[in-house]
Structures are given as C-alpha cells and as structure tokens.
Scaffold this motif. Structure first.
Motif, short mmCIF file in Angstrom:
data_model
loop_
_atom_site.label_atom_id
_atom_site.label_comp_id
_atom_site.label_asym_id
_atom_site.label_seq_id
_atom_site.Cartn_x
_atom_site.Cartn_y
_atom_site.Cartn_z
N GLY A 188 14.39 63.32 38.46
CA GLY A 188 14.46 62.17 39.47
C GLY A 188 13.44 61.88 40.44
O GLY A 188 13.67 61.08 41.59
N THR A 189 12.65 62.68 40.48
CA THR A 189 11.32 62.71 41.42
C THR A 189 10.36 61.53 41.03
O THR A 189 10.30 61.46 39.91
N PRO A 190 10.04 60.84 42.11
CA PRO A 190 8.88 59.76 41.49
C PRO A 190 7.75 60.46 41.06
O PRO A 190 7.30 61.51 41.42
N LEU A 191 7.28 59.68 39.88
CA LEU A 191 6.25 60.06 39.34
C LEU A 191 4.80 59.75 39.79
O LEU A 191 4.58 58.63 40.62
N GLU A 192 3.74 60.61 39.46
CA GLU A 192 2.35 60.03 40.07
C GLU A 192 1.51 59.91 38.71
O GLU A 192 1.67 60.61 37.69
N SER A 193 0.49 59.20 38.71
CA SER A 193 -0.45 58.91 37.86
C SER A 193 -1.62 59.99 37.87
O SER A 193 -1.67 60.67 39.23
N PRO A 194 -2.23 60.56 36.80
CA PRO A 194 -3.25 61.64 37.13
C PRO A 194 -4.34 61.55 38.18
O PRO A 194 -4.81 62.42 38.77
N ASP A 195 -4.76 60.14 38.30
CA ASP A 195 -5.95 59.83 39.22
C ASP A 195 -5.15 59.87 40.95
O ASP A 195 -5.98 59.87 41.76
N GLU A 196 -4.04 59.90 40.91
CA GLU A 196 -3.33 60.07 42.43
C GLU A 196 -3.21 61.55 42.74
O GLU A 196 -2.99 61.96 44.05
#
Length: 57
Positions: free
Chosen positions: A45-53
């Motif tokens: 349930g954790t908010p996901l990040e994109s690799p560039d972030e």
C-alpha cells in the motif's frame, strides 16, 4: 530477402516501471486510488515512485 524490423531491435527495459521503496522491488501491476489517483503498491500500500524520482546517495 526482407528482414523483420522487430527481430533486429534490442530488448530494452520498460521506462514506465514503478518502484516500491517499502518492498524494494519493481511493481508492474500497481493499484490506482479511485479518489485521489495515487499509484500504490498492491502488496504493502505504499505510494510508488518512478525510477527518475529515486534519490541515491
């Protein structure tokens, strides 16, 4: 004698993969909140990040 263009292109990883910082893995099947449109991990349930972030160091 014609060459198929798809067979000559190298395979590249998808640039739209998302990363779960809690599970420490790439998420290919995220959930999207219907209220706020947040993209979250199906497992924790954790908010996901994109690799560039991602912050390294």
């Amino acid at each position: 004698m014609t060459a198929d263009a798809s067979s000559t292109q190298p395979a590249t990883p998808a640039s739209d993969d998302l990363w779960c910082p809690n599970c420490a893995r790439v998420v290919t099947d995220p959930l999207v909140c219907g209220d706020c449109s947040a993209v979250i991990c199906r497992v924790c349930g954790t908010p996901l990040e994109s690799p560039d972030e991602l912050a390294f160091g």
